[in-house]
Design a protein around this motif. Structure first.
Motif, short mmCIF file in Angstrom:
data_model
loop_
_atom_site.label_atom_id
_atom_site.label_comp_id
_atom_site.label_asym_id
_atom_site.label_seq_id
_atom_site.Cartn_x
_atom_site.Cartn_y
_atom_site.Cartn_z
N THR A 84 0.88 -1.15 -0.06
CA THR A 84 0.01 -0.03 -0.05
C THR A 84 0.83 1.15 0.03
O THR A 84 1.87 1.19 0.50
CB THR A 84 -0.82 -0.05 1.34
OG1 THR A 84 -0.57 -1.05 1.88
CG2 THR A 84 -2.02 0.71 1.27
N ARG A 122 -11.37 3.09 3.89
CA ARG A 122 -10.90 2.69 2.53
C ARG A 122 -11.38 1.30 2.42
O ARG A 122 -11.20 0.44 3.39
CB ARG A 122 -9.27 2.77 2.62
CG ARG A 122 -8.62 3.92 2.51
CD ARG A 122 -8.66 4.85 1.36
NE ARG A 122 -8.30 6.20 1.10
CZ ARG A 122 -8.74 7.33 1.73
NH1 ARG A 122 -9.76 7.30 2.44
NH2 ARG A 122 -8.04 8.25 1.74
N ARG A 158 -19.56 2.68 -0.04
CA ARG A 158 -18.55 3.72 0.07
C ARG A 158 -19.12 5.26 0.13
O ARG A 158 -18.35 5.91 0.40
CB ARG A 158 -18.13 3.55 -1.57
CG ARG A 158 -16.49 3.43 -1.61
CD ARG A 158 -16.07 3.17 -3.01
NE ARG A 158 -15.85 2.05 -3.44
CZ ARG A 158 -14.83 1.31 -3.04
NH1 ARG A 158 -14.01 1.59 -1.84
NH2 ARG A 158 -14.60 0.06 -3.19
N THR A 186 -8.44 -7.49 7.05
CA THR A 186 -8.40 -8.37 5.78
C THR A 186 -9.47 -9.60 5.73
O THR A 186 -9.44 -10.18 6.98
CB THR A 186 -7.36 -8.92 5.32
OG1 THR A 186 -6.52 -9.80 5.82
CG2 THR A 186 -6.13 -7.64 5.29
N THR A 218 -19.88 -7.07 -4.40
CA THR A 218 -18.88 -6.11 -4.64
C THR A 218 -19.83 -4.61 -4.98
O THR A 218 -19.30 -3.57 -4.54
CB THR A 218 -18.08 -6.57 -5.59
OG1 THR A 218 -18.59 -6.77 -6.98
CG2 THR A 218 -17.09 -7.54 -5.41
N ASN A 277 -19.48 -1.22 -2.98
CA ASN A 277 -19.38 0.04 -3.85
C ASN A 277 -20.36 1.20 -3.46
O ASN A 277 -20.17 2.20 -3.47
CB ASN A 277 -19.40 -0.08 -5.25
CG ASN A 277 -17.75 -0.84 -5.61
OD1 ASN A 277 -16.87 -0.51 -4.89
ND2 ASN A 277 -18.05 -1.67 -6.61
N LEU A 320 -11.20 -8.99 0.62
CA LEU A 320 -11.55 -7.51 0.70
C LEU A 320 -10.63 -7.06 2.10
O LEU A 320 -10.53 -7.72 2.77
CB LEU A 320 -13.07 -7.60 1.07
CG LEU A 320 -13.55 -6.17 1.52
CD1 LEU A 320 -13.74 -5.05 0.53
CD2 LEU A 320 -14.91 -6.50 2.24
N TRP A 321 -10.19 -5.89 1.76
CA TRP A 321 -9.45 -5.24 2.91
C TRP A 321 -10.37 -4.07 3.07
O TRP A 321 -10.71 -3.07 2.45
CB TRP A 321 -8.09 -4.74 2.48
CG TRP A 321 -7.36 -5.85 2.18
CD1 TRP A 321 -7.59 -7.17 2.20
CD2 TRP A 321 -5.82 -5.78 1.87
NE1 TRP A 321 -6.39 -8.00 1.79
CE2 TRP A 321 -5.38 -7.39 1.61
CE3 TRP A 321 -4.82 -4.72 1.92
CZ2 TRP A 321 -4.21 -7.47 1.31
CZ3 TRP A 321 -3.70 -5.07 1.33
CH2 TRP A 321 -3.41 -6.30 1.22
N HIS A 371 -11.06 -2.06 -0.37
CA HIS A 371 -10.50 -2.46 -1.82
C HIS A 371 -10.64 -3.88 -1.63
O HIS A 371 -10.36 -4.58 -0.89
CB HIS A 371 -9.10 -2.06 -1.91
CG HIS A 371 -8.44 -1.45 -0.77
ND1 HIS A 371 -8.44 -0.18 -0.33
CD2 HIS A 371 -7.73 -2.12 -0.10
CE1 HIS A 371 -7.53 -0.08 0.59
NE2 HIS A 371 -7.01 -1.34 0.88
N TYR A 372 -10.96 -4.40 -3.08
CA TYR A 372 -11.04 -5.84 -3.20
C TYR A 372 -10.57 -6.19 -4.49
O TYR A 372 -10.45 -5.65 -5.43
CB TYR A 372 -12.52 -6.31 -2.91
CG TYR A 372 -13.75 -5.59 -4.02
CD1 TYR A 372 -14.23 -4.38 -3.90
CD2 TYR A 372 -13.65 -6.12 -5.35
CE1 TYR A 372 -15.02 -3.90 -4.68
CE2 TYR A 372 -14.59 -5.54 -6.31
CZ TYR A 372 -15.05 -4.58 -5.94
OH TYR A 372 -15.86 -3.96 -6.81
#
Ligand SMILES: [Zn+2]
Length: 485
Positions: A13, A264, A256, A219, A249, A253, A287-288, A266-267
């Motif tokens: 990252t 944050r 978000r 995670t 997903t 989104n 996914l994190w 992200h996947y």
């Protein structure tokens, strides 16, 4: 870069630059130079050639997470030669070790990393050119990280041996920072429980005692199970796990928009069927979730579970969320940062030759950033608004007061986790930063041994900030995921 940019980042990252000062404390005078501190700094100079050779070996080995066999060995062997008692293969990781010297209190630790990143092989050249195409490279400068921290531990060991300092020094060989998070497993096994304070540094594009936290992260693997069928023959009998993954997903989104600006998510999709004419029965998403506050990450995790369940309901599949790792946010120790800053001022800035500045500028030219060369100086002590990143050092910061400093080893603003860091870390620019890091760590450790009031203040701040929080590692039960090959 400062902590925010630098903190490496479990799995790649990295944020970018820093933003601005929140606090600006009154001017700080350089640290005092005692006989023991001077002797420790001389020790770093005496070992500089050996430490550089070790750093270069680790740079060339470029071994990735939990595969750092030769890298860990070269560091552990040197510690042993220098008179440390070395315990290898700790916490279930063949490449983790602890080197100890001395006895009694205080117990001061220093952490070293040595894992590389996949796919960023690069020569020590200002032009992008892999040493070996597709191979790993030290794009986070951990070759320098391990060598410098060990150099500091040796400098303190020599002062304990000479009777100039009293207590115990420990070097923690911590593997797999970029993936897995070796320190978290070492923490889970209690390796940091008896440490009065622990220090770490990180290669950077500038030099500064760090007062910026890092992001807490969790995670997970999210799996969906459906029912397969012929996609044309009898699709009504199928229940697509891929549909569930897509809805999941999509839900993340949409979520978000309704999370804090600091969060944050992200996947990547790890699995979603093999061929279109078979309704996928299995799908898998990695996914994190991150935020500067761990509570916020916990809240996001709870919402993520609902999104997964919702996707499963809509598709008549089942969802399973498995938390497989994570790290805490950094508990900043401002008292410790002040000590580090004072010692940076005592040492003065790193000086570069014209050739080194030209090397740095060529890298900057080749990466499209301003051609300003290397950072020469010490940045003021300041809290910063950071752009994101997590580190397993942060877990340790909830177990023992953790002092962290960044030292320049790479050209200003050149991309991190990328070839410029490998290039500069394999030549004199990186070597100079490594020696400077060893010195600031050794000098600050000397203060903690020689000034009981300073150590007590560091510990008091730690206790006050930690409060009643009980640290618990995010890693699941069971051994660390050591690769078989
Ligand atoms: Zn790193």
């Amino acid at each position: 870069m400062q902590i925010q940019r630098l903190f490496t980042f479990i799995l790649a990252t990295l944020g970018a630059g820093a933003a601005l000062a929140a606090t600006s404390p009154q001017p700080i005078a350089p640290a005092q130079e005692t006989a023991a501190k001077r002797a420790a700094l001389n020790s770093v100079d005496r070992h500089a050639a050996d430490l550089t050779a070790i750093s270069d070996k680790v740079w060339a080995y470029a071994e990735t997470a939990l595969r750092e066999k030769r890298s860990a060995a070269v560091l552990a062997d040197y510690a042993e030669q220098q008179g440390f008692k070395v315990e290898r293969g700790v916490a279930g990781m063949p490449t983790a070790f602890v080197a100890t010297y001395g006895s009694g209190k205080p117990v001061i630790g220093v952490m070293g990393e040595y894992d590389a990143l996949p796919g960023v092989s690069q020569k020590a050249s200002p032009v992008q050119e892999p040493l070996e195409a597709g191979a790993a490279g030290h794009a986070c400068g951990h070759n320098l990280f391990g060598a410098a921290s060990l150099g500091a531990a040796i400098a303190i060991k020599e002062q304990i041996a000479a009777g100039k300092l009293k207590g115990t020094v420990k070097f923690f060989g911590t593997p797999a920072e970029e993936d897995v998070g070796g320190k978290v497993y070492m923490a889970r096994e209690g390796f940091f429980d008896d440490v009065d304070a622990v220090l770490a540094w990180h290669p950077s594009d500038d030099t500064q005692a760090d007062m910026t936290s890092s992001q807490a992260m969790v995670t997970m693997i999210v799996e969906f199970e459906g029912r397969t069928a012929h996609a044309a023959g009898d699709p009504w009998n199928g229940r697509s796990a891929l549909d569930a993954a897509e809805l999941f997903t999509h839900g993340i989104n949409l979520m978000r928009e309704h999370v804090k600006p600091t969060s944050r998510m992200h996947y990547v999709i790890l699995g979603g069927g093999d061929v279109p004419n078979v309704v996928p029965a299995h799908a898998k998403v990695s996914l994190w979730l991150r935020d500067w506050k761990r509570d916020e990450v916990e809240a996001l995790l709870a919402r993520t579970r609902k999104v997964a369940d919702g996707a499963a309901t809509m598709t008549e599949t089942t969802a399973k969320v498995t938390v497989d790792g994570g790290s805490w946010d950094m508990l900043v120790n401002e008292t410790g940062a002040r000590l580090l800053h004072q010692n940076l001022l005592l040492l003065g800035p790193i000086k570069y030759t014209n050739a080194e500045q030209a090397f740095a500028k060529q890298i900057q030219k080749n990466t499209g950033v301003p051609e300003v060369g290397m950072f020469e100086g010490v940045k003021p002590l300041e809290d910063q608004v950071a752009e994101g990143g997590s580190t397993d050092v942060a877990d340790i910061s909830w177990i023992a007061p953790t002092l962290h400093v960044s030292v320049a080893t790479s050209p200003v603003d050149a991309p991190w986790h990328a070839w410029p860091v490998v290039a500069a870390g394999g030549m004199s620019i990186g070597h100079k930063g490594m020696v400077q890091a060893a010195k600031v760590l050794a000098a600050t450790m000397a203060d903690l041994y020689e000034q009981p009031r300073a150590l007590a203040a560091v510990q008091a701040e730690f206790k006050a900030k930690k409060g009643a929080t009980v640290y618990k590692a995010y890693v699941p039960d069971g051994p660390p995921p050591v690769p078989k090959d």
